[in-house]
Enzyme design. Sequence first.
Site, PDB file in Angstrom:
ATOM      1  N   GLU A 480       0.843  -1.145   0.130  1.00  0.00           N
ATOM      2  CA  GLU A 480       0.086   0.018   0.074  1.00  0.00           C
ATOM      3  C   GLU A 480       0.991   1.236  -0.005  1.00  0.00           C
ATOM      4  O   GLU A 480       1.844   1.635   0.998  1.00  0.00           O
ATOM      5  CB  GLU A 480      -1.000  -0.074   1.198  1.00  0.00           C
ATOM      6  CG  GLU A 480      -1.557   1.366   1.521  1.00  0.00           C
ATOM      7  CD  GLU A 480      -2.502   1.207   2.752  1.00  0.00           C
ATOM      8  OE1 GLU A 480      -2.377   0.273   3.433  1.00  0.00           O
ATOM      9  OE2 GLU A 480      -3.128   2.251   3.202  1.00  0.00           O
ATOM     10  N   ASP A 553      -1.140  -0.852   5.541  1.00  0.00           N
ATOM     11  CA  ASP A 553      -1.165  -0.521   7.125  1.00  0.00           C
ATOM     12  C   ASP A 553      -2.057  -1.124   8.107  1.00  0.00           C
ATOM     13  O   ASP A 553      -3.236  -1.462   7.541  1.00  0.00           O
ATOM     14  CB  ASP A 553      -1.607   0.999   6.830  1.00  0.00           C
ATOM     15  CG  ASP A 553      -0.502   1.992   5.927  1.00  0.00           C
ATOM     16  OD1 ASP A 553       0.772   1.364   5.972  1.00  0.00           O
ATOM     17  OD2 ASP A 553      -0.764   3.134   5.718  1.00  0.00           O
ATOM     18  N   ASP A 555      -4.375   0.146   9.531  1.00  0.00           N
ATOM     19  CA  ASP A 555      -5.433   0.984  10.208  1.00  0.00           C
ATOM     20  C   ASP A 555      -6.768   0.657   9.119  1.00  0.00           C
ATOM     21  O   ASP A 555      -6.690  -0.353   8.362  1.00  0.00           O
ATOM     22  CB  ASP A 555      -5.101   2.306   9.840  1.00  0.00           C
ATOM     23  CG  ASP A 555      -4.728   2.551   8.307  1.00  0.00           C
ATOM     24  OD1 ASP A 555      -4.950   1.792   7.634  1.00  0.00           O
ATOM     25  OD2 ASP A 555      -3.919   3.768   8.230  1.00  0.00           O
ATOM     26  N   ASP A 557      -8.000   2.276   6.586  1.00  0.00           N
ATOM     27  CA  ASP A 557      -7.898   2.254   5.237  1.00  0.00           C
ATOM     28  C   ASP A 557      -7.049   0.845   4.731  1.00  0.00           C
ATOM     29  O   ASP A 557      -7.360   0.414   3.879  1.00  0.00           O
ATOM     30  CB  ASP A 557      -7.147   3.514   4.992  1.00  0.00           C
ATOM     31  CG  ASP A 557      -7.839   4.584   4.572  1.00  0.00           C
ATOM     32  OD1 ASP A 557      -9.212   4.377   4.432  1.00  0.00           O
ATOM     33  OD2 ASP A 557      -7.303   5.622   4.449  1.00  0.00           O
TER      34      ASP A 557
END
Length: 692
Positions: A480, A553, A555, A557
């Site tokens: 990402e 990541d 998180d 997203d």
Amino acid sequence: MAEENKNLAEDAEISGATKESIEETDKFAYSGVEKVDDSRSIEKADAKYTGENIQVLEGLEAVRKRPGMYIGTTASAGLHHLVWEIVDNAIDEALAGYCTNIDVIINEDNSITVKDDGRGIPVDKVAKSGLSGVETAFTILHAGGKFGEGGGYKVSGGLHGVGASVVNALSSWCEVIVHKDGGIFKVRFENGGKIVEPLHRIGDADDHGTTVTFLPDPEMFTETQVYNYDTIKNHLRQMAFLNAGVKLNITDLRPETPVKEEFVYNGGIKEYVTFINTAKLPIEPNVIYCSGAETVTLLDGTTERIYAEIAMQWTDHYNSDGVYSFCNNITTKEGGTHVEGFNLAINRTMNDYARKTKLIDDKTPNFSTDDCKEGLTCVISVKHPNPQYEGQTKTKLGNSEVRKIVSSIVGSQLGQFLLENPDAGKAIVEKIKMAYKGRVAAQKAREATRKTGLEITTLPGKLADCSSKNPADCELYIVEGNSAGGSAKNGRDRETQAILPLRGKILNVEKAREERIFKNAEIGNMITAIGAGIRENFDVSKIRYHKVVIMTDADVDGDHIRILLLTFFYRFMRPLIEGGYVYIAQPPLYKIDYKGNQYYAYNDNQLEQLKKALQLKAGYPFQRYKGLGEMDAQQLWETTMDPKARKMIRITIDDAAEAEKAFSDLMGEEVMPRKQFITERAVFISRDDLDI
Ligand code: 0RA
């Protein structure tokens, strides 16, 4: 994973090959169930143990020598297989009409209890074995068959149905308690099936039923002895869908506050279709249900009764592989004659209907079967007393009489439904028409691409490929963001690790039509990098990397991108997931600098442990990583990419219907189920934490 599949396939073949001897043993063990009074049979059995036990133990010893031959694998799947075996027996009792409630309990020590309210396994003596019925079932290989004549409809078979004796053979201890004929009877086995407490009466009862408790032997299940709640829950739910009206309960006694769930579906597979379609938009609200039974007379004059039921509903989705087929409650992954019968019927019925109603004109050619199945969710369940399995993994139903039975049931009942529900009929035909048009357009587009030579053959510019050309050694990291992609490029092992950075979010393939999907650059890059095509043309033997690692990541997203990528692989390169080639990287969440050393923690629990181990004072500072980009190349390598140190999760699919639902829940119209997934994490994939 591939290795495990291979073993499974081999073992499946072996268990298929012993089919004949299974039936022989059945007849042998139960040709004359001698009715004697309980007390006498127990005394007699006692006296006989020494002689009989030797033979018995040789049988169980064979199971312990080659457990894979009986349960496929001794990894997590095999551990759970033991539960399926015992539950299957209780379900047979329910299908025979004598049992309505089945409780499965995961006890604190990871032993399993399966309790049913059936008639109770017979406690009287079986002539041939000299043991009681219970002891026979739990000690003689393949003795799990029909108890006596007219004992009800017995459907276990195929890969399951190896019976209680296999579970006993692979357990440290196993206890069976039977409530029957006014009494409570108990038998206990230890050390792989040795009788340590012969069947004896321990009290009075005014109810009936069987309770089996067993602890899998850690010497047999070396990889893990811990039961997964979700795996058992999903299986029980599936059994509840496939056996309308049977109530299956699961209780987990391991957590501080025990967890309990109940599954009972009076609508059976009709409700299963609704469940799978939870987040999909149906073309029209009906779930169409067809069912029937047929008695087939065999050459030797004996008869077999075969049951078939089919439930289906069309949705606005584009996939044509939403057919889930079962025989005797077991998934037939490779399909078989029941699916063929269904395909024939749906093709003929929908084409006939569309023509008769003039919903298509005479010039339009016939819809293909795939056209008819676009967006269709369908569950086919047959019950067959003597199933034959074929195919690579012995999960393809082979009985040819089933084809005709299913096709005539679906042909007549779906036809009838359409006549009675013209609005539904019209909506379905419109959907199929769209599928037909889409197929023709896609074909034209493909031909045009071929003619203009626009087929992509060179590797994408963004790909930093590895130098090894041996796919077995090669890994593709899909990363990402460009900055993390940069760190990964600098930190990687250039010999074996390739990096493909992704810019932002990829397209949600669940909601986009084919043309748009192919125009998407990120998707095009992945297809060419992996190099094995897509969909029906995907050839897993051509993949350029044996590990495709998603690195995002930690998180929301990152979660979302990971799910988008998994959805893409699931829809376009399913064998990549099925073959166990897809992984999720596990970057650390925390870093502590202490006396010049760096310590990493991958979850909150580890962080606490680390603080304790280092004896840090409260408030000692630590870093919380918000994204991969915060790590430099060296750190990323050390914590996440170095094969010697990293931890990755391998993605597998346990249950196709469950996976289908999970993906459409995640990506479909409804926002709620997606939110839930993102916070709770999924159950459709078994998340094997592996040190790879
Ligand atoms: C055949 C005959 C009878 C009971 C069962 C099978 C039976 C087997 C299992 C396995 C798990 N739970 C079970 N419950 C019942 C009894 C026949 C009779 O006594 O009338």
